[in-house]
Design an enzyme around this catalytic site. Structure first.
Site, PDB file in Angstrom:
ATOM      1  N   LEU A  43       0.906  -1.104   0.076  1.00 46.60           N
ATOM      2  CA  LEU A  43       0.033  -0.006  -0.043  1.00 46.60           C
ATOM      3  C   LEU A  43       0.816   1.377   0.049  1.00 46.60           C
ATOM      4  O   LEU A  43       1.792   1.449   0.713  1.00 46.60           O
ATOM      5  CB  LEU A  43      -0.884   0.062   1.370  1.00 46.60           C
ATOM      6  CG  LEU A  43      -1.845   1.187   1.368  1.00 46.60           C
ATOM      7  CD1 LEU A  43      -2.843   1.506   0.156  1.00 46.60           C
ATOM      8  CD2 LEU A  43      -2.707   1.239   2.602  1.00 46.60           C
ATOM      9  N   ASP A  44       0.602   2.015  -0.949  1.00 43.56           N
ATOM     10  CA  ASP A  44       1.295   3.383  -1.169  1.00 43.56           C
ATOM     11  C   ASP A  44       2.847   3.143  -0.957  1.00 43.56           C
ATOM     12  O   ASP A  44       3.659   4.070  -0.849  1.00 43.56           O
ATOM     13  CB  ASP A  44       0.837   4.232  -0.017  1.00 43.56           C
ATOM     14  CG  ASP A  44      -0.607   4.760   0.238  1.00 43.56           C
ATOM     15  OD1 ASP A  44      -1.220   4.393  -0.852  1.00 43.56           O
ATOM     16  OD2 ASP A  44      -0.698   4.884   1.474  1.00 43.56           O
ATOM     17  N   GLU A  45       3.291   2.146  -1.541  1.00 43.50           N
ATOM     18  CA  GLU A  45       4.719   2.021  -1.747  1.00 43.50           C
ATOM     19  C   GLU A  45       5.051   1.551  -3.114  1.00 43.50           C
ATOM     20  O   GLU A  45       6.266   1.231  -3.342  1.00 43.50           O
ATOM     21  CB  GLU A  45       5.071   0.448  -0.777  1.00 43.50           C
ATOM     22  CG  GLU A  45       5.126   0.914   0.852  1.00 43.50           C
ATOM     23  CD  GLU A  45       6.243   1.823   1.125  1.00 43.50           C
ATOM     24  OE1 GLU A  45       7.269   1.836   0.668  1.00 43.50           O
ATOM     25  OE2 GLU A  45       5.793   2.574   2.193  1.00 43.50           O
TER      26      GLU A  45
END
Lengths: 275, 275, 275, 275
Positions: C218-220
Site C-alpha cells: 500500500l502506497d509503496e
C-alpha cells in the site's frame, strides 16, 4: 463577517476600528493589517466568525476614518463573473469545472468569445456562450457588443481567460479594478504578444505566468499572482508554450481564488494580498 | 517597537490592546493576528515605527489580558546564540559568515563540537570553539559539560547545526522553545538517522529538510520551516545527501531569520509564523 | 520513432544498438541512457525524427541484447485508459478536459466509479460512466465487475483518479506497471487514509502529493512524480485538503504526461524518468 | 572518464562515437545527447566509469566527426578560478567556504576587488586578494591590471561574484565562454543596474536571479541557471534586495556546480545543460 478598509493612515486607526468591532460583539478570527509607509496608506482585512448589522457597522466605522476611506462590509459573497476568451481552452475549462462543482468562489454568468472555438465546451456545462467577432465591425462596435453583454449580466468581475484582443482605454475605464487578465509570461519579462518565442530565443531556464488587473498600460496593471516552472534546452518554443499553459491555468486559478475571497486590495499600480 | 502577545482568546482583545497602543502614541506599521479556533488561542505581533516606555506599556497590556498571557515587548534585539555541531560544515559556515557580516540577526557566542573537525573554520572567524567529546564520559557527563558552556554564555537560543547526538529529556527541558534543530529530511518522512539512504531506496523525486524546535519527542518538535528540492533517478544516496546539504543550509538560515526577527510563536506542538 | 530498451548492462550496448540505428538510417534526435550501477541495469530511450520498419528493427536490436531484455519500438501512440474514481472530481475533470481537447496523450475509454457522484461530469463529455458499488457484493465480486469492464475496453493503463478503495493483490497482479495512482500526500510521509488530518496535527509547512504505480505494498509502488505547496498556521485541515487537491491534480497530470509519452521505465520499486 | 562533443549533426554520429568507446573497453555509465534541430547541432556528454588513453581516444573520435567539431576528453578536473568582486560578500563567502572544504569543484586562485571591502574575508581563508580600484586610471588601465592578474594565474574560469563594473568588449573577447556572472534579477526582466528598485515599483510577487556567461551584450549572455523566490507587498526594495541575495548565492552556486562538472555546453546565445 468580512470587513475591508483602505484609507490614509493615522495613529490609532486599528484601535478605533477594533473598538467598534468589540462593541458590536464581533469575535475577530483573523486580522491582517498593512501600512504602505511610502504612501502613508492603510489596508486592513478582518474576518469575524459571527455577524452584526452591516449598515450600522459601516456607518460606525466610517465615522472614525478619513473621509475618502474605502470600506466594504461583507463584500458580495455570491460574486458573478463574465469570462472573455479567444481560442485557447485551458483557463476557461478550469474555470468552468470549478464553477460546475461550486469551488470557484464565483458564478460564471456567460462566456464571450471572439472566435467560436470554445462554444462547445461552454455548452457542455450549460453556460451561455456569445460569439462577438472582432471582424464584424471596428473596435468601437466590437467592444460595444461586449459591453452590452456585460451590462446585461452585471458581473462583479470580468475575467480575460486568454482573450487575445487589446481592450481600449474606454473599455478598461468602464471597469476599474474589475478586469482580471492572465498574461503568458513572467512580467515584466517578455511583455507583448509572443513571449514563448522570445523565451525560447533567449534560452531561459524558467518560464512564468502573471495574473494582473487590467489598466490602460498594456501588461502593466497591478500584479495579483505569479508563478514559474523550469524548462531546459530540450524545450522547443511549442514545448514552452505547452508548459506555459499549465502554469497559466494554475496562476489564474490562484489569482481568482484570492480576489473572490476578498483578499486583494489595489492601490495605484500594486496589490496588497492578504493570503 | 515590537510587541508579541499570546493568550487565551476572548472578544475585544484586539480592541483593548490597540487602544493602549494608540493611547501611547504608537504608530502601528504591521499588525498580524491569528486565533487558533480549535484551541481558542490568540496570537498577535505588532510592529510600530516609534517607541514608548516598555515597562509601563507591558503593565498596561497585561491588565487587559487573561492572567496566563505571554507578553514580550521589544524582545532582545541583540540575540545571542551557541551553536552545537558535529562534523558537517555547511550549516555552521553559513551561520559564521552571516555572523561575520552582521546579517544573522544574532551573535554567535561560541561553537561546541563533539568532534574537532570544525575548530578550524571557527578560528578563521575568531569564534571560540569548544571540543566536548561524547566519548570522554557518559551522556550525563557529556551533556553536563555542554550545559556548563551554555550557562557561561547565557544564549537566547541554542542552534543544532548538524549536531548528530540525541539530547536527553533533561537537557531539552532546560531550554524549552530555545533549541533549534535542522533535520535532514522532509519530516515526518524519514525520521531517524539515515534519511538519504531511505530516500534513495524509496526512489523519491523530491528531498527536503525541516527546521524545528527540539522537544523530547525525537524529530517531533514544532516545525518552523521546510523546503524541498527535486531529485531524480540519476542521484545516488550520496548525491541526495549533497543536494540535501544545500537545502539544509537554506532552510536553517530561513528558520533562524524568522525566529531572530521574533516572527515565530510556539504553542503545543506547532508554530505560528508571521512571515 | 521511439525506441525503449531495458536490460542487464554490458560494455558496448550503446555502440551495438546505435550501430543498428545508423544502419537503418535513423536520425537520433534525443538519446537518453542510464545505468543503475547498484543493479547493473541499463535503460535507454531514443527518439528519431524518421521511421524504419519496426519489426525488423526490433529483431536486429534483440540480437545484440541479453535474452531477457525489454524492447519496445514505437509503443502504442494512441494509448487508451480506463479511469477509476470515487467522489472527488478534481483529477477526473482535469483528465476529461484534456481528453476532450486531445492534449491528454491518451484516450479515455470509460470511467468506473464506486459512487454515482461523477456520472454527471462524464455525461457532459460523452464518456461512458459505470457505477460499480462496493456495497453490492464482497470485494471479490466488486473487483470482478471492474475487471470485466476493464477487459471489455482493453486499456493500456488504469488511472486511479482519487479511487478510495484498496485493490486486492490479485487485481494489482493482473495489471503490473499499468495502474497509476495519485496519493494525497508527500510519500512516505502520511501514508494511509487521512494524510491532511495528520499534516494538520503535525503543523507541517509544506504539503505534497505523489503519483506512483500501484503494487501490493500500500502506497509503496514506484514513484513517478511528486510536488509540494507551502501551507501555514492559518490552514485548517480542510484548507490543507483544498490546497492538496490543487497539487494532486497537477502531479497526476504530470505523471500521466510522462507515462503517456513513454518516458518512464520501472525497475524493482523505482522509476527511471527521462524528462 | 568524461567525453564532451559538440559538432554539426549527421546520421550515425552516436553509433560511430560509441563504437570507438566500446572498442576502447569504456563502460558508459551515463550518456546524454541532444540535437538542436533548428541549428542541426549535436551535443553529447558521456561518463564512463573506467579510463583509456585520452589522446588516442580523442584522435579516434575526431576521425569520425566533422572537421570543426569540439571534443574534450577529461576536461581539467582540477579547475582553477579567479573571482572578481566589488562590495557584496554573499556570493564570495559562499565560494570561499566551498573552496575551503573542497566542495566547490574548482580551486580559487585569487580574488580581485575594485573596493577593499572583501579583503578581510579573503584573508580569513588565506586567499590572495588584489585591490584594483577603478578610480586609479581609466577603464583601459583598470582592465589591464585585472588581465595581468588573471594571466599570472591562468584560471579556467573567471567568476563575477557581484562585480559591479561593466567589462569592455576587449576584455570579454579575451575569455570567451569563460566568464560567469550572477545577475541580480530574473532576466530578461529588469536588465540593468537597479533591478530590486524596479521590482519593487512594479509590485512583483516573485524575484529571481540569473547566472550566465558574459558576452558583449549586457546581461544577454547564455543563461546557465535561474531561480526565483516569492515576495509580497510587505517587502520594501531593501527587503527584496536581501531576499535577492539569498537567491543570487544559491543560483551562482548551482551554475558553478554545473559548469565545473562539465555539464554545460554553449552554442550561440544558449546553453545545453545536461543536469
Amino acid at each position: 463577517m468580512i470587513i475591508l478598509i483602505q484609507s490614509v493612515d493615522r495613529v490609532g486607526l486599528v484601535a478605533d476600528v477594533s473598538a467598534i468591532l468589540a462593541k458590536s460583539g464581533l469575535n475577530i478570527v483573523s486580522l491582517r493589517e498593512f501600512v504602505d509607509k511610502s504612501d502613508n496608506r492603510f489596508f486592513m482585512r478582518i474576518a469575524a466568525d459571527n455577524e452584526t448589522e452591516p449598515i450600522a457597522l459601516e456607518t460606525a466605522i466610517r465615522e472614525v476614518l478619513p473621509p475618502d476611506a474605502l470600506v466594504s462590509i461583507n463584500p458580495r459573497p455570491d460574486k458573478k463573473i463574465v469570462v472573455l476568451v479567444t481560442r485557447e481552452y485551458h483557463c476557461l475549462a478550469d474555470i468552468l469545472v470549478r464553477n460546475q462543482f461550486n469551488t470557484l468562489g464565483a458564478t460564471v454568468q456567460c462566456v464571450i468569445g471572439n472566435h467560436p472555438h470554445l462554444e462547445n465546451i461552454c455548452k457542455r456545462f450549460n453556460i451561455p456562450f456569445h460569439l462577438v467577432s472582432h471582424e464584424e465591425g471596428d473596435k468601437f462596435y466590437f467592444e460595444g457588443r461586449i459591453r452590452e453583454l456585460i451590462e446585461e449580466n452585471g458581473p462583479d468581475y470580468i475575467v480575460l481567460a486568454k482573450f487575445m484582443r487589446i481592450l481600449s482605454p474606454d473599455f478598461v475605464a468602464a471597469y476599474p479594478e474589475r478586469i482580471i487578465n492572465i498574461h503568458h509570461s513572467f512580467l515584466p519579462a517578455f511583455a507583448g504578444g509572443h513571449p514563448y518565442r522570445q523565451a525560447f530565443e533567449r534560452g531561459v531556464k524558467l518560464i512564468g505566468a502573471t495574473s494582473h488587473f487590467v489598466t490602460n498600460e498594456l501588461d502593466e496593471g497591478p500584479i495579483i499572482a505569479q508563478q514559474v516552472i523550469p524548462v531546459n534546452h530540450t524545450y522547443t518554443a511549442t514545448d514552452m508554450m505547452k508548459a506555459g499553459k499549465e502554469i497559466e491555468t494554475s496562476v489564474l486559478a490562484r489569482a481568482l481564488q484570492l480576489v473572490f475571497s476578498d483578499r486583494v486590495f489595489v492601490y495605484r499600480n500594486k496589490t496588497v494580498v492578504f493570503e
